[in-house]
Design a protein around this motif. Structure first.
Motif, mmCIF file in Angstrom:
data_model
loop_
_atom_site.group_PDB
_atom_site.id
_atom_site.type_symbol
_atom_site.label_atom_id
_atom_site.label_comp_id
_atom_site.label_asym_id
_atom_site.label_seq_id
_atom_site.Cartn_x
_atom_site.Cartn_y
_atom_site.Cartn_z
ATOM 1 N N ARG A 10 -20.078 -28.940 -38.925
ATOM 2 C CA ARG A 10 -21.234 -29.076 -38.042
ATOM 3 C C ARG A 10 -20.893 -28.475 -36.691
ATOM 4 O O ARG A 10 -19.851 -28.791 -36.114
ATOM 5 C CB ARG A 10 -21.610 -30.557 -37.863
ATOM 6 C CG ARG A 10 -22.843 -30.791 -36.981
ATOM 7 C CD ARG A 10 -23.096 -32.274 -36.741
ATOM 8 N NE ARG A 10 -22.125 -32.872 -35.837
ATOM 9 C CZ ARG A 10 -22.007 -34.188 -35.606
ATOM 10 N NH1 ARG A 10 -22.806 -35.031 -36.228
ATOM 11 N NH2 ARG A 10 -21.096 -34.631 -34.751
ATOM 12 N N PRO A 11 -21.744 -27.593 -36.154
ATOM 13 C CA PRO A 11 -21.494 -27.083 -34.804
ATOM 14 C C PRO A 11 -21.797 -28.163 -33.765
ATOM 15 O O PRO A 11 -22.437 -29.168 -34.080
ATOM 16 C CB PRO A 11 -22.477 -25.920 -34.680
ATOM 17 C CG PRO A 11 -23.612 -26.310 -35.573
ATOM 18 C CD PRO A 11 -22.992 -27.052 -36.728
ATOM 19 N N GLU A 12 -21.354 -27.958 -32.548
ATOM 20 C CA GLU A 12 -21.770 -28.837 -31.467
ATOM 21 C C GLU A 12 -23.268 -28.627 -31.252
ATOM 22 O O GLU A 12 -23.736 -27.502 -31.086
ATOM 23 C CB GLU A 12 -21.013 -28.505 -30.191
ATOM 24 C CG GLU A 12 -21.444 -29.338 -28.986
ATOM 25 C CD GLU A 12 -20.769 -28.895 -27.702
ATOM 26 O OE1 GLU A 12 -19.543 -29.080 -27.580
ATOM 27 O OE2 GLU A 12 -21.475 -28.337 -26.834
ATOM 28 N N ILE A 13 -24.028 -29.723 -31.284
ATOM 29 C CA ILE A 13 -25.477 -29.646 -31.135
ATOM 30 C C ILE A 13 -25.882 -30.441 -29.911
ATOM 31 O O ILE A 13 -25.543 -31.617 -29.777
ATOM 32 C CB ILE A 13 -26.206 -30.207 -32.373
ATOM 33 C CG1 ILE A 13 -25.756 -29.479 -33.640
ATOM 34 C CG2 ILE A 13 -27.721 -30.087 -32.205
ATOM 35 C CD1 ILE A 13 -26.305 -30.091 -34.923
ATOM 36 N N THR A 14 -26.603 -29.807 -29.006
ATOM 37 C CA THR A 14 -27.081 -30.484 -27.805
ATOM 38 C C THR A 14 -28.591 -30.314 -27.692
ATOM 39 O O THR A 14 -29.191 -29.404 -28.275
ATOM 40 C CB THR A 14 -26.409 -29.920 -26.540
ATOM 41 O OG1 THR A 14 -26.631 -28.503 -26.486
ATOM 42 C CG2 THR A 14 -24.920 -30.204 -26.544
ATOM 43 N N GLY A 15 -29.219 -31.196 -26.926
ATOM 44 C CA GLY A 15 -30.656 -31.122 -26.719
ATOM 45 C C GLY A 15 -31.138 -32.314 -25.932
ATOM 46 O O GLY A 15 -30.344 -33.150 -25.476
#
Length: 255
Positions: A10-15
């Motif tokens: 899983r990539p780093e996911i931001t939001g």
């Protein structure tokens, strides 16, 4: 360790999670984390070690499949999904910023007149023109979660026989795009429809057809719409609003 290779799970996911009034939603569960007071979240990158020889024999990077649930009391459940056939081969430090994600309240209210007023939409319709799928310009930038993706797939299946393998369009037609511009009620709506057809090297080939026409619309009690589609007579009629969101609308013709 020399016989292993690092792969991406899983990539780093931001939001940031907000409601439909653009208010940040705190303590919203996204995957294994909670949003802060500003609605922001960060899912850390996850990796795993794969056996090097097995990966070499496979001759390609593994797929990347991500599914992270979004949950908050009083709101409809949603999810962030990602898939890439070879995405597991990305190097360490992979990041994705989803920017703003809109979470829909349970029984979310809408004002249909306000959604349509001075706006531009794309339309797909069934063979009998008894069901219309409308996608507002900006849909792809707004739709970042699983809640809206199925609607878009259904819309594309009605408009594109070539890439989406649908059978909705008339024989010989591969694509039909219809843009509709709403002004204010009782004023003209502008419709532009372009139909594209199959072509071969041998020919003769049919050039695309273009239809430009004006019509009008009227919203009744926030649940029904009367559309006059000008020269596109098959689209003229009275419709029930059967699916509604910020950037999508499904209309079903009344009998």
């Amino acid at each position: 360790m020399q016989s292993c290779i690092s792969r991406l799970r899983r990539p780093e996911i931001t939001g940031v999670i907000v409601d439909y009034d653009k208010n940040p939603i705190s303590n919203c569960k996204v995957g294994e984390v909670l949003t802060d007071k500003n609605g922001r979240f960060k899912l850390m990158e996850e990796r795993y070690n794969a056996f090097l020889l097995t990966e070499i024999f496979a001759m390609e990077a593994p797929p990347l499949m991500v599914m992270e649930q979004i949950e908050k009391d009083g709101f409809e459940k949603d999810a962030i999904s990602m898939f890439h056939k070879w995405g597991g081969g990305r190097k360490k430090g992979a990041k994705i910023n989803l920017d703003t994600i809109y979470l829909k309240k349970i029984n979310q209210p809408f004002n249909v007149s306000a959604l349509l007023k001075k706006s531009n939409w794309q339309m797909g319709f069934t063979k009998k023109a008894d069901t219309l799928y409308l996608v507002k310009n900006g849909f792809e930038e707004w739709c970042k979660t699983d809640r809206c993706n199925p609607f878009y797939s259904e819309y594309k299946a009605l408009t594109d026989n070539y890439f989406y393998g649908g059978k909705n369009l008339p024989e010989g037609m591969i694509r039909r795009s219809l843009a509709i511009k709403f002004d204010t009620e009782k004023l003209p709506i502008k419709i532009n429809m372009i139909c594209e057809y199959k072509s071969t090297f041998e020919g003769p080939n049919r050039l695309p057809d273009t239809v430009n026409t004006n019509g009008s619309y009227k919203v009744l009690s926030n649940a029904e719409i009367i559309i006059d589609a000008g020269t596109l007579n098959e689209l003229t009629g009275k419709y029930n609003v059967t699916d509604l969101d910020l950037f999508q609308m499904k209309l079903t013709k009344t009998k």
